[in-house]
Design a protein around this motif. Structure first.
Motif, PDB file in Angstrom:
ATOM      1  N   ILE A  33      67.783 -29.649 -47.941  1.00 23.83           N
ATOM      2  CA  ILE A  33      69.151 -30.025 -47.609  1.00 23.83           C
ATOM      3  C   ILE A  33      69.543 -29.435 -46.259  1.00 23.83           C
ATOM      4  CG2 ILE A  33      71.577 -29.809 -48.266  1.00 23.83           C
ATOM      5  CD1 ILE A  33      70.605 -29.857 -51.214  1.00 23.83           C
ATOM      6  N   LYS A  34      69.204 -28.175 -46.047  1.00 29.03           N
ATOM      7  CA  LYS A  34      69.521 -27.521 -44.785  1.00 29.03           C
ATOM      8  C   LYS A  34      68.792 -28.197 -43.622  1.00 29.03           C
ATOM      9  CE  LYS A  34      70.815 -22.922 -43.639  1.00 29.03           C
ATOM     10  NZ  LYS A  34      72.217 -23.036 -43.421  1.00 29.03           N
ATOM     11  N   THR A  35      67.570 -28.616 -43.845  1.00 29.46           N
ATOM     12  CA  THR A  35      66.809 -29.319 -42.812  1.00 29.46           C
ATOM     13  C   THR A  35      67.464 -30.648 -42.475  1.00 29.46           C
ATOM     14  OG1 THR A  35      64.756 -28.254 -43.500  1.00 29.46           O
ATOM     15  CG2 THR A  35      64.550 -30.280 -42.213  1.00 29.46           C
ATOM     16  N   ILE A  36      67.915 -31.366 -43.479  1.00 27.69           N
ATOM     17  CA  ILE A  36      68.616 -32.631 -43.248  1.00 27.69           C
ATOM     18  C   ILE A  36      69.871 -32.385 -42.414  1.00 27.69           C
ATOM     19  CG2 ILE A  36      69.930 -34.489 -44.367  1.00 27.69           C
ATOM     20  CD1 ILE A  36      67.905 -34.141 -46.762  1.00 27.69           C
ATOM     21  N   LEU A  37      70.637 -31.362 -42.776  1.00 30.05           N
ATOM     22  CA  LEU A  37      71.893 -31.067 -42.083  1.00 30.05           C
ATOM     23  C   LEU A  37      71.691 -30.657 -40.628  1.00 30.05           C
ATOM     24  CD1 LEU A  37      73.831 -29.004 -44.777  1.00 30.05           C
ATOM     25  CD2 LEU A  37      74.215 -31.379 -44.105  1.00 30.05           C
ATOM     26  N   THR A  38      70.577 -30.024 -40.326  1.00 28.75           N
ATOM     27  CA  THR A  38      70.360 -29.487 -38.984  1.00 28.75           C
ATOM     28  C   THR A  38      69.447 -30.361 -38.117  1.00 28.75           C
ATOM     29  OG1 THR A  38      68.574 -28.066 -39.792  1.00 28.75           O
ATOM     30  CG2 THR A  38      70.785 -27.111 -39.699  1.00 28.75           C
ATOM     31  N   THR A  39      69.089 -31.541 -38.610  1.00 26.20           N
ATOM     32  CA  THR A  39      68.236 -32.446 -37.850  1.00 26.20           C
ATOM     33  C   THR A  39      69.045 -33.659 -37.410  1.00 26.20           C
ATOM     34  OG1 THR A  39      66.301 -31.770 -39.138  1.00 26.20           O
ATOM     35  CG2 THR A  39      66.122 -33.821 -37.895  1.00 26.20           C
ATOM     36  N   ILE A  40      69.017 -33.952 -36.139  1.00 26.99           N
ATOM     37  CA  ILE A  40      69.710 -35.134 -35.615  1.00 26.99           C
ATOM     38  C   ILE A  40      68.773 -36.317 -35.763  1.00 26.99           C
ATOM     39  CG2 ILE A  40      70.686 -36.203 -33.559  1.00 26.99           C
ATOM     40  CD1 ILE A  40      71.404 -33.337 -32.628  1.00 26.99           C
ATOM     41  N   PRO A  81      59.520 -37.709 -34.782  1.00 29.39           N
ATOM     42  CA  PRO A  81      58.669 -38.791 -34.290  1.00 29.39           C
ATOM     43  C   PRO A  81      58.188 -39.805 -35.325  1.00 29.39           C
ATOM     44  CG  PRO A  81      58.047 -36.737 -33.261  1.00 29.39           C
ATOM     45  CD  PRO A  81      59.057 -36.405 -34.329  1.00 29.39           C
ATOM     46  N   LEU A  82      57.773 -39.384 -36.506  1.00 24.44           N
ATOM     47  CA  LEU A  82      57.233 -40.344 -37.465  1.00 24.44           C
ATOM     48  C   LEU A  82      58.268 -40.871 -38.457  1.00 24.44           C
ATOM     49  CD1 LEU A  82      53.772 -38.690 -38.134  1.00 24.44           C
ATOM     50  CD2 LEU A  82      54.318 -40.594 -36.619  1.00 24.44           C
ATOM     51  N   ASP A  83      59.491 -40.381 -38.360  1.00 24.75           N
ATOM     52  CA  ASP A  83      60.580 -40.867 -39.221  1.00 24.75           C
ATOM     53  C   ASP A  83      61.884 -40.760 -38.443  1.00 24.75           C
ATOM     54  OD1 ASP A  83      62.289 -41.670 -41.209  1.00 24.75           O
ATOM     55  OD2 ASP A  83      61.671 -40.159 -42.663  1.00 24.75           O
ATOM     56  N   ARG A  84      62.134 -41.720 -37.574  1.00 24.01           N
ATOM     57  CA  ARG A  84      63.294 -41.678 -36.680  1.00 24.01           C
ATOM     58  C   ARG A  84      64.628 -41.725 -37.418  1.00 24.01           C
ATOM     59  NH1 ARG A  84      61.786 -39.628 -31.904  1.00 24.01           N
ATOM     60  NH2 ARG A  84      59.957 -40.676 -31.119  1.00 24.01           N
ATOM     61  N   LYS A  85      64.647 -42.148 -38.673  1.00 23.64           N
ATOM     62  CA  LYS A  85      65.898 -42.205 -39.436  1.00 23.64           C
ATOM     63  C   LYS A  85      66.197 -40.905 -40.170  1.00 23.64           C
ATOM     64  CE  LYS A  85      65.899 -47.150 -39.937  1.00 23.64           C
ATOM     65  NZ  LYS A  85      66.081 -48.290 -40.816  1.00 23.64           N
ATOM     66  N   PHE A  86      65.238 -39.968 -40.188  1.00 25.08           N
ATOM     67  CA  PHE A  86      65.441 -38.699 -40.881  1.00 25.08           C
ATOM     68  C   PHE A  86      66.517 -37.890 -40.183  1.00 25.08           C
ATOM     69  CE2 PHE A  86      64.800 -34.219 -41.649  1.00 25.08           C
ATOM     70  CZ  PHE A  86      64.693 -34.187 -43.031  1.00 25.08           C
ATOM     71  N   GLY A  87      67.357 -37.240 -40.961  1.00 29.44           N
ATOM     72  CA  GLY A  87      68.404 -36.382 -40.426  1.00 29.44           C
ATOM     73  C   GLY A  87      69.755 -37.061 -40.475  1.00 29.44           C
ATOM     74  N   VAL A  88      70.664 -36.542 -39.676  1.00 31.83           N
ATOM     75  CA  VAL A  88      72.053 -37.000 -39.684  1.00 31.83           C
ATOM     76  C   VAL A  88      72.382 -37.611 -38.334  1.00 31.83           C
ATOM     77  CG1 VAL A  88      74.449 -36.246 -39.924  1.00 31.83           C
ATOM     78  CG2 VAL A  88      72.682 -35.200 -41.336  1.00 31.83           C
ATOM     79  N   ASP A  89      72.981 -38.790 -38.366  1.00 32.77           N
ATOM     80  CA  ASP A  89      73.442 -39.444 -37.151  1.00 32.77           C
ATOM     81  C   ASP A  89      74.760 -38.789 -36.761  1.00 32.77           C
ATOM     82  OD1 ASP A  89      73.658 -41.203 -35.048  1.00 32.77           O
ATOM     83  OD2 ASP A  89      74.471 -42.827 -36.268  1.00 32.77           O
TER      84      ASP A  89
END
Length: 113
Positions: A26-33, A38-46
């Motif tokens: 969860i923390k990784t999702i929150l802190t990733t734009i 590179p292999l999952d450009r939709k990962f993270g938060v817009d």
């Protein structure tokens, strides 16, 4: 039971498992734009840029909930609040969540997240 995770920077534990892995995910999702993995450009938060504070907060909340639902399906988001610094225009998300039915959660180092 509800748990809380913030979007503050953290140190990655490459050996995390069980509940610690869920918290770290969860923390990784929150802190990733989104767009930066590179292999999952939709990962993270817009992250909405150049928006009034209330609009940015609403858009960011929706993006956070959507990202957590997609990438950490073992949890259900209860609420998203923000710790902000109006002088710098920084929104730090604080996510409250609970485990979905049938999932177990016993954090060993919960205070660190």
């Amino acid at each position: 039971m509800e748990y809380e995770v913030t979007g503050d920077p953290f140190t990655v534990d490459f050996g995390a498992s069980g509940s610690d892995a869920i918290l770290q995910n969860i923390k990784t999702i929150l802190t990733t734009i989104s767009g930066t993995v590179p292999l999952d450009r939709k990962f993270g938060v817009d992250v909405p840029l150049d928006q009034p504070a209330m609009v940015a907060q609403a858009l960011l909340t929706a993006n956070i909930i959507e990202a957590i639902e997609q990438y950490e399906s073992r949890v259900e988001v209860v609420s998203v609040m923000y710790s902000n610094n109006d002088n710098e225009g920084i929104l730090i998300p604080i996510v409250k969540f609970r485990m979905k039915e049938g999932e177990e959660f016993e954090p060993s180092r919960f205070a660190g997240y």
